[in-house]
Design an enzyme around this catalytic site. Structure first.
Site, PDB file in Angstrom:
ATOM      1  N   ASP A  47       0.841  -1.203   0.000  1.00 50.25           N
ATOM      2  CA  ASP A  47       0.000   0.000   0.000  1.00 50.25           C
ATOM      3  C   ASP A  47       0.874   1.251   0.000  1.00 50.25           C
ATOM      4  O   ASP A  47       1.672   1.463   0.911  1.00 50.25           O
ATOM      5  CB  ASP A  47      -0.864   0.017   1.274  1.00 50.25           C
ATOM      6  CG  ASP A  47      -1.780   1.222   1.306  1.00 50.25           C
ATOM      7  OD1 ASP A  47      -2.857   1.152   0.684  1.00 50.25           O
ATOM      8  OD2 ASP A  47      -1.428   2.236   1.940  1.00 50.25           O
ATOM      9  N   TYR A  52       2.526   9.933   0.130  1.00 51.33           N
ATOM     10  CA  TYR A  52       3.524   9.400   1.069  1.00 51.33           C
ATOM     11  C   TYR A  52       4.954   9.664   0.616  1.00 51.33           C
ATOM     12  O   TYR A  52       5.878   9.581   1.421  1.00 51.33           O
ATOM     13  CB  TYR A  52       3.381   7.881   1.242  1.00 51.33           C
ATOM     14  CG  TYR A  52       2.059   7.385   1.781  1.00 51.33           C
ATOM     15  CD1 TYR A  52       1.197   8.223   2.482  1.00 51.33           C
ATOM     16  CD2 TYR A  52       1.680   6.063   1.600  1.00 51.33           C
ATOM     17  CE1 TYR A  52      -0.014   7.754   2.955  1.00 51.33           C
ATOM     18  CE2 TYR A  52       0.473   5.588   2.086  1.00 51.33           C
ATOM     19  CZ  TYR A  52      -0.371   6.444   2.754  1.00 51.33           C
ATOM     20  OH  TYR A  52      -1.558   5.966   3.226  1.00 51.33           O
ATOM     21  N   LYS A  77      -2.784   5.959  -4.330  1.00 50.16           N
ATOM     22  CA  LYS A  77      -3.930   6.826  -4.040  1.00 50.16           C
ATOM     23  C   LYS A  77      -3.706   8.222  -4.619  1.00 50.16           C
ATOM     24  O   LYS A  77      -2.560   8.668  -4.739  1.00 50.16           O
ATOM     25  CB  LYS A  77      -4.135   6.965  -2.519  1.00 50.16           C
ATOM     26  CG  LYS A  77      -4.032   5.643  -1.767  1.00 50.16           C
ATOM     27  CD  LYS A  77      -4.338   5.775  -0.293  1.00 50.16           C
ATOM     28  CE  LYS A  77      -3.997   4.484   0.436  1.00 50.16           C
ATOM     29  NZ  LYS A  77      -2.600   4.368   0.849  1.00 50.16           N
ATOM     30  N   HIS A 110      -7.757   9.230  -1.910  1.00 51.73           N
ATOM     31  CA  HIS A 110      -7.094   9.123  -0.601  1.00 51.73           C
ATOM     32  C   HIS A 110      -7.947   9.695   0.541  1.00 51.73           C
ATOM     33  O   HIS A 110      -8.049   9.097   1.608  1.00 51.73           O
ATOM     34  CB  HIS A 110      -5.743   9.835  -0.673  1.00 51.73           C
ATOM     35  CG  HIS A 110      -4.781   9.434   0.386  1.00 51.73           C
ATOM     36  ND1 HIS A 110      -3.429   9.531   0.211  1.00 51.73           N
ATOM     37  CD2 HIS A 110      -4.951   8.938   1.637  1.00 51.73           C
ATOM     38  CE1 HIS A 110      -2.817   9.105   1.321  1.00 51.73           C
ATOM     39  NE2 HIS A 110      -3.728   8.745   2.186  1.00 51.73           N
TER      40      HIS A 110
HETATM   41  N1  NAP Z   1      -5.641   5.917   3.658  1.00 52.00           N
HETATM   42  C1  NAP Z   1      -5.167   6.685   4.623  1.00 52.00           C
HETATM   43  O1  NAP Z   1      -5.578   7.837   4.800  1.00 52.00           O
HETATM   44  C2  NAP Z   1      -4.114   6.138   5.550  1.00 52.00           C
HETATM   45  C3  NAP Z   1      -3.820   6.829   6.746  1.00 52.00           C
HETATM   46  C4  NAP Z   1      -2.850   6.295   7.595  1.00 52.00           C
HETATM   47  C5  NAP Z   1      -2.199   5.122   7.247  1.00 52.00           C
HETATM   48  N2  NAP Z   1      -2.492   4.490   6.058  1.00 52.00           N
HETATM   49  C6  NAP Z   1      -1.768   3.254   5.671  1.00 52.00           C
HETATM   50  O2  NAP Z   1      -1.793   2.321   6.741  1.00 52.00           O
HETATM   51  C7  NAP Z   1      -0.455   1.901   7.016  1.00 52.00           C
HETATM   52  C8  NAP Z   1      -0.327   1.490   8.459  1.00 52.00           C
HETATM   53  O3  NAP Z   1      -0.600   2.564   9.321  1.00 52.00           O
HETATM   54  P1  NAP Z   1       0.511   3.213  10.266  1.00 52.00           P
HETATM   55  O4  NAP Z   1       1.855   2.911   9.709  1.00 52.00           O
HETATM   56  O5  NAP Z   1       0.164   4.643  10.469  1.00 52.00           O
HETATM   57  O6  NAP Z   1       0.248   2.508  11.680  1.00 52.00           O
HETATM   58  P2  NAP Z   1       0.245   0.990  12.215  1.00 52.00           P
HETATM   59  O7  NAP Z   1       0.567   0.033  11.135  1.00 52.00           O
HETATM   60  O8  NAP Z   1      -1.008   0.836  13.003  1.00 52.00           O
HETATM   61  O9  NAP Z   1       1.427   1.040  13.287  1.00 52.00           O
HETATM   62  C9  NAP Z   1       2.755   1.192  12.886  1.00 52.00           C
HETATM   63  C10 NAP Z   1       3.593   1.356  14.157  1.00 52.00           C
HETATM   64  O10 NAP Z   1       3.567   0.179  14.936  1.00 52.00           O
HETATM   65  C11 NAP Z   1       4.889  -0.303  15.170  1.00 52.00           C
HETATM   66  N3  NAP Z   1       4.840  -1.763  14.973  1.00 52.00           N
HETATM   67  C12 NAP Z   1       4.514  -2.436  13.842  1.00 52.00           C
HETATM   68  N4  NAP Z   1       4.514  -3.759  14.024  1.00 52.00           N
HETATM   69  C13 NAP Z   1       4.884  -3.956  15.319  1.00 52.00           C
HETATM   70  C14 NAP Z   1       5.060  -5.115  16.117  1.00 52.00           C
HETATM   71  N5  NAP Z   1       4.866  -6.344  15.611  1.00 52.00           N
HETATM   72  N6  NAP Z   1       5.450  -4.944  17.424  1.00 52.00           N
HETATM   73  C15 NAP Z   1       5.666  -3.708  17.933  1.00 52.00           C
HETATM   74  N7  NAP Z   1       5.497  -2.573  17.216  1.00 52.00           N
HETATM   75  C16 NAP Z   1       5.106  -2.691  15.926  1.00 52.00           C
HETATM   76  C17 NAP Z   1       5.772   0.380  14.153  1.00 52.00           C
HETATM   77  O11 NAP Z   1       7.031   0.722  14.713  1.00 52.00           O
HETATM   78  P3  NAP Z   1       8.418   0.061  14.176  1.00 52.00           P
HETATM   79  O12 NAP Z   1       8.664   0.617  12.814  1.00 52.00           O
HETATM   80  O13 NAP Z   1       9.395   0.507  15.213  1.00 52.00           O
HETATM   81  O14 NAP Z   1       8.192  -1.435  14.175  1.00 52.00           O
HETATM   82  C18 NAP Z   1       5.020   1.663  13.835  1.00 52.00           C
HETATM   83  O15 NAP Z   1       5.411   2.683  14.738  1.00 52.00           O
HETATM   84  C19 NAP Z   1       0.384   3.100   6.596  1.00 52.00           C
HETATM   85  O16 NAP Z   1       1.737   2.743   6.451  1.00 52.00           O
HETATM   86  C20 NAP Z   1      -0.307   3.496   5.316  1.00 52.00           C
HETATM   87  O17 NAP Z   1       0.105   2.650   4.247  1.00 52.00           O
HETATM   88  C21 NAP Z   1      -3.443   4.962   5.230  1.00 52.00           C
END
Ligand code: NAP
Length: 279
Positions: A47, A52, A77, A110
Site C-alpha cells: 500500500d 507518502y 492513491k 485518498h
Molecule cells: N488511507 C489513509 O488515509 C491512511 C492513513 C494512515 C495510514 N495508512 C496506511 O496504513 C499503514 C499502516 O498505518 P501506520 O503505519 O500509520 O500505523 P500501524 O501500522 O497501526 O502502526 C505502525 C507502528 O507500529 C509499530 N509496529 C509495527 N509492528 C509492530 C510489532 N509487531 N510490534 C511492535 N510494534 C510494531 C511500528 O514501529 P516500528 O517501525 O518501530 O516497528 C510503527 O510505529 C500506513 O503505512 C499506510 O500505508 C493509510
C-alpha cells in the site's frame, strides 16, 4: 509465494490479500529495505500513495525482489488536493512513473475534499480504470453517506474502502455499509499506530496464546473479514505481522477485544477533511 496462496477477500472479481504492507509511515524508517523485507516475508499486497513520497522506494523494492509483477497487489492513491479531473489524471501518471509500473491493482481516492464534489472526481477515477491504469478502484476515508454517493455516481464498481480500524476505534456502522455494498474493508493503522501495545487485555490474550499483541490485533480484524496493512520498519516485526493465518481467536476473545473501543480512539484525523464529520 503467489498472491493466490494468501488468504484474501474479494469484491467484483478483485481478490485482495488479507495482510498488506503499509508504506505511509509517520514514524520514519520507511525504506526500500523495509518493502523488500515484506516481500521476502511473503507479503503480496503493498500500500502506497502519491502523498507518502514512497512510490519510488516501493517500485525499486518490487523490481529487486524477483517477485513477478502480476503476483503483487499494488495500491496507490490520489490525494485530496488532486481530485479535479485534470489534476487527477496527472497524479495517476506521476504515480505510475514513480513506481515504474504500467498499472496499479487498486487506485483509491485518498481523502474526500469538502471543496470538491464527489460527482466531479468519481468519473475521473472510473476513467483511470477504463484506460487500464488501474485494475480496480475504491475510496479511502469516506463516511457511509459519502460512500453511498460515490457508488451511485461511479460508472465502474468500487471494490474497497480503506479506513482506520483497530480495537480502539468502533467502525461498526462503516463496516455494515461496506458489507451492504459488497466491498472489501481495508484497515489502516491496524495497530493504532503503536497505541495498542500497552493494552492490558491485548497483552493478556497475547500471552495466553504465545502470540504478539500485533498478531492478536491483526487476527481480530481478519476474523471480521477485514484486510489490514500494518507498517513496521523492522524485518522481524514485518514477518511477525504477516504470521497470523495459523490460529483462531475464540468468540469470547473477539468480544473482549471489541469492547476496547474508545471515544477518543481515532488516530488519523486531519481537521476539516471530512464533509459532515465522521460516522
Ligand atoms: N488511507 C489513509 O488515509 C491512511 C492513513 C494512515 C495510514 N495508512 C496506511 O496504513 C499503514 C499502516 O498505518 P501506520 O503505519 O500509520 O500505523 P500501524 O501500522 O497501526 O502502526 C505502525 C507502528 O507500529 C509499530 N509496529 C509495527 N509492528 C509492530 C510489532 N509487531 N510490534 C511492535 N510494534 C510494531 C511500528 O514501529 P516500528 O517501525 O518501530 O516497528 C510503527 O510505529 C500506513 O503505512 C499506510 O500505508 C493509510
Amino acid at each position: 509465494m503467489a498472491n493466490s496462496d494468501i488468504p484474501n477477500f474479494s469484491s467484483h472479481g478483485c481478490a485482495i490479500p488479507a495482510i498488506g504492507f503499509g508504506t505511509g509511515a509517520m514514524t520514519g524508517g520507511m525504506s526500500v529495505e523495509a518493502v523488500a523485507a515484506a516481500l521476502a516475508a511473503g507479503y503480496r499486497h503493498i500500500d502506497t500513495a502519491r502523498k507518502y513520497g514512497t512510490e519510488r522506494e516501493v517500485g525499486e523494492a518490487m523490481r529487486g525482489s524477483g517477485v513477478p509483477r502480476q503476483d503483487i497487489f499494488l495500491t496507490t492513491k490520489v490525494s485530496h488536493e488532486n481530485l479535479r479531473p485534470a489534476d487527477f489524471a496527472r497524479s495517476v501518471d506521476e504515480s505510475l512513473r514513480a513506481l515504474q509500473v504500467d498499472y496499479v491493482d487498486l487506485l483509491l481516492v485518498h481523502w474526500p475534499n469538502p471543496q470538491i464534489d464527489v460527482a466531479e472526481y468519481m468519473p475521473a477515477l472510473a476513467k483511470a480504470k477504463r484506460a487500464g491504469l488501474a485494475r480496480h478502484i475504491g475510496v479511502a476515508n469516506f463516511t457511509t453517506a459519502l460512500l453511498d454517493q460515490a457508488i451511485a455516481l461511479c460508472p465502474e464498481p468500487l471494490v474497497a474502502l480503506q479506513a482506520e480500524y483497530h480495537p480502539y476505534l468502533d467502525q461498526s456502522k462503516l463496516l455494515a455499509a461496506v458489507r451492504r455494498h459488497g466491498l472489501v474493508f481495508i484497515a489502516y493503522c491496524p495497530l493504532g499506530r503503536g497505541r495498542l501495545f500497552n493494552d492490558s487485555v491485548l497483552n493478556e490474550i497475547a500471552q495466553a496464546r504465545g502470540r504478539s499483541v500485533a498478531q492478536i490485533a491483526l487476527r481480530w480484524l481478519l476474523q471480521q473479514d477485514v484486510a489490514s496493512i500494518p507498517f513496521s520498519s523492522k524485518p522481524e516485526r514485518i514477518a511477525d505481522n504477516f504470521n497470523v493465518f495459523d490460529f483462531t481467536l475464540s468468540d469470547e476473545e473477539m468480544k473482549r477485544i471489541s469492547a476496547l473501543k474508545r471515544a477518543d480512539g481515532r488516530v488519523a484525523n486531519p481537521a476539516g477533511r471530512v464533509p459532515g464529520g465522521w460516522d
